[in-house]
Design an enzyme around this catalytic site. Sequence first.
Site, PDB file in Angstrom:
ATOM      1  N   LYS A 103       2.042   0.034   3.689  1.00 12.81           N
ATOM      2  CA  LYS A 103       1.030   0.532   2.749  1.00 12.81           C
ATOM      3  C   LYS A 103      -0.147   1.032   3.564  1.00 12.81           C
ATOM      4  O   LYS A 103      -0.826   0.247   4.247  1.00 12.81           O
ATOM      5  CB  LYS A 103       0.586  -0.593   1.799  1.00 12.81           C
ATOM      6  CG  LYS A 103      -0.563  -0.196   0.878  1.00 12.81           C
ATOM      7  CD  LYS A 103      -1.056  -1.393   0.066  1.00 12.81           C
ATOM      8  CE  LYS A 103      -2.361  -1.056  -0.658  1.00 12.81           C
ATOM      9  NZ  LYS A 103      -2.939  -2.261  -1.338  1.00 12.81           N
ATOM     10  N   ALA A 190      -5.172  -1.891  -7.301  1.00  6.27           N
ATOM     11  CA  ALA A 190      -6.606  -2.165  -7.186  1.00  6.27           C
ATOM     12  C   ALA A 190      -7.356  -2.012  -8.509  1.00  6.27           C
ATOM     13  O   ALA A 190      -7.109  -1.077  -9.273  1.00  6.27           O
ATOM     14  CB  ALA A 190      -7.281  -1.269  -6.143  1.00  6.27           C
TER      15      ALA A 190
END
Length: 269
Positions: A103, A190
Amino acid sequence: MGVEDQDLLVIGGERLSSRMFLGTGRFPSPAVLKEALDVSGADVVTFAVRRINLDEIGDDSVLQHLSGKKLIYLPNTSGAGNADEAVRIAKLSRAAGLGKWIKVEISADSKTLLPDPIETLRATERLVQDGFTVLPYTSDDPILCRRLEEAGAAAVMPGGAPIGTGLGILNPYNLGLITEQSNVPIIVDAGLGSAQDVAQAMELGAAGILVNTPVAKALDPVMMAHAMKLAIEAGRLSRQAGRIPKKQYASASSTPEGSLFAAASPSAT
């Protein structure tokens, strides 16, 4: 065969039974992390490479609690300030045996931790060329998400809001455009704070979600992991079922014909 059995998520050639990615930081104890992971059903776990002892990953305080489980590791490049640093972290991770999934996470601002779009795109291009399965964390910019897909990202991970804020999805319009135009899975990452946010992300067409803080810092992390798992299922089913269009004015759910009022009207006598 149920809907879940027919509706697998595929990323980088891997077939995933769960659409929930779980982070491993900030849990009150390793035992709670392990229980939350079991309840979530997540196939993919993420962690910052900088938190891992790359010399002895088998004895690492984070990974040793995950041993015995069939998981896909998604190490992230948190702490990188540019593409060069992200690429270096990714290569160290792969050399230490953490696999080829990575990531890309490059923050441009210490207060908001918002991703640097230019450096993220550069790192994605380089890591794809080097054989990594790249999942870049980025802002909810539809054009940037398209560019990351064109660069070879296996999935794109737009944020709903800044990391750890729990503000939910600040721009559902943008996220809807991103999922509509994308040919790779969109994993909302997020800013999610509750099961409500998770269901909204799935209704907007996300293929999955990544959460850490809203589970780890919940009053009951295990219960929250369960709630979010159910929200993923509910939101995706709602998306597939198709919601009614929004209207400005009321619309009766039954027609006037055959009603008591119609029978008693002068025109009916």
